[in-house]
Design an enzyme around this catalytic site. Sequence first.
Site, PDB file in Angstrom:
ATOM      1  N   GLY A  27     -20.284 -15.871   6.662  1.00  0.00           N
ATOM      2  CA  GLY A  27     -20.054 -17.485   6.499  1.00  0.00           C
ATOM      3  C   GLY A  27     -21.414 -17.135   5.577  1.00  0.00           C
ATOM      4  O   GLY A  27     -22.083 -18.360   4.573  1.00  0.00           O
ATOM      5  N   ASN A  29     -21.349 -17.386   2.192  1.00  0.00           N
ATOM      6  CA  ASN A  29     -21.099 -18.301   1.031  1.00  0.00           C
ATOM      7  C   ASN A  29     -21.133 -19.577   0.715  1.00  0.00           C
ATOM      8  O   ASN A  29     -20.725 -20.102  -0.262  1.00  0.00           O
ATOM      9  CB  ASN A  29     -18.981 -18.090   1.307  1.00  0.00           C
ATOM     10  CG  ASN A  29     -18.016 -18.939   2.295  1.00  0.00           C
ATOM     11  OD1 ASN A  29     -18.030 -18.173   3.495  1.00  0.00           O
ATOM     12  ND2 ASN A  29     -18.115 -19.990   1.690  1.00  0.00           N
ATOM     13  N   GLY A  31     -23.793 -22.503   1.927  1.00  0.00           N
ATOM     14  CA  GLY A  31     -24.694 -22.976   3.253  1.00  0.00           C
ATOM     15  C   GLY A  31     -26.186 -22.820   3.432  1.00  0.00           C
ATOM     16  O   GLY A  31     -26.574 -21.303   2.699  1.00  0.00           O
ATOM     17  N   GLY A  33     -25.877 -20.064   5.256  1.00  0.00           N
ATOM     18  CA  GLY A  33     -25.681 -18.213   5.217  1.00  0.00           C
ATOM     19  C   GLY A  33     -25.688 -17.923   4.129  1.00  0.00           C
ATOM     20  O   GLY A  33     -26.048 -16.781   3.444  1.00  0.00           O
ATOM     21  N   TYR A 181     -20.128 -29.334  19.795  1.00  0.00           N
ATOM     22  CA  TYR A 181     -20.950 -28.763  18.712  1.00  0.00           C
ATOM     23  C   TYR A 181     -21.941 -27.863  19.446  1.00  0.00           C
ATOM     24  O   TYR A 181     -22.546 -26.346  19.616  1.00  0.00           O
ATOM     25  CB  TYR A 181     -21.037 -28.876  17.286  1.00  0.00           C
ATOM     26  CG  TYR A 181     -21.966 -28.509  16.488  1.00  0.00           C
ATOM     27  CD1 TYR A 181     -21.723 -27.395  15.840  1.00  0.00           C
ATOM     28  CD2 TYR A 181     -23.324 -28.880  16.489  1.00  0.00           C
ATOM     29  CE1 TYR A 181     -21.851 -26.198  14.724  1.00  0.00           C
ATOM     30  CE2 TYR A 181     -24.435 -28.213  15.472  1.00  0.00           C
ATOM     31  CZ  TYR A 181     -23.876 -26.833  14.545  1.00  0.00           C
ATOM     32  OH  TYR A 181     -24.139 -26.412  14.095  1.00  0.00           O
TER      33      TYR A 181
END
Length: 325
Positions: A27, A29, A31, A33, A181
Amino acid sequence: MSPIHPAPLRNVHRLPRADGRVFLVTGGNAGIGYFVAEQLSTTGATVVLGSRSPGKAEDAMAAIRARVPDARVRSVRLDLADLSSIRASVDALEVSRLDAVVHNAGVALDHPPRRETADGHELMFGTNHLGHYVLTHWLMPLLSAAPSARVVTMGSFAAKSERLDPDDLQSRQDYRPKRAYGRSKLAQMYFGFELDRRLRAADSTVASVVVHPGGALDALTPSRPPAIPARPLHTRLPGLPAAVLLQGKHSGAWPAVRAVLDPAVLGGQLWTPRVLGLRGRPRLETVWQHLTDVSVAARLWDASRDLTGVDASGSRDAPPGRTAA
């Protein structure tokens, strides 16, 4: 003569060189990350972005290179919701060793209905936990080939108030998106600690560290076009008072970056933001009480192995199944 111990990393704004090392950020790409990848790129290491979208990965690499002109950054297509595709993604890395992986990618749903992956798993549990579990299995030979590799698992403050139900890991009986979540992130954190226990028992050179980013808001996050476009002022203003207790995603990346680079960080540790676990520079935190329950961790590990057909710390067991945990 006394042994020379590397100095700990105390300043997240002055990262040590890591030339010749290879890091994978799932991830990477967007936020948090993205900022983990950007910060690691300043060290001279090769940073690989694991991303479902080649186009978004290209945008992220362009943004990183705009700020770090000599960045050694590339991408590999990685879809953690499709367990059967993960081995090919690992093969596509085309490296002889991996010095660290940051398990950051994740899916968060706010509203029903309950959704499933192609493998029949609840989408958040299947992606956030089982996807990284399987990825770890296929990466283990590359991690073991490095002198002292690290698996860094990105948990969440949302997991602190949750508890796993080992008899309903996939929320089949009572599906509430926000709770599902939080539990998927809690499962990731249990996995990170249990992985380290198993690695230590096997006398492995690989260490597993768990981190979480605190309260990381889009409104407090700087832009990185084209990956993270500039936000209009009117959308940022409501979030500014929250900066007293919360932070942007660039700061939320710090615990993971420290866990990758700091030689003083040890397997089995939990690193979080310094101020109430919500903001500030990373610190070592006492592992939350419920995460010390090794019986729950062992049941989760066994269920994950049965659901995926692999053992994240070692050998392949059986073809992935669709058991109803």
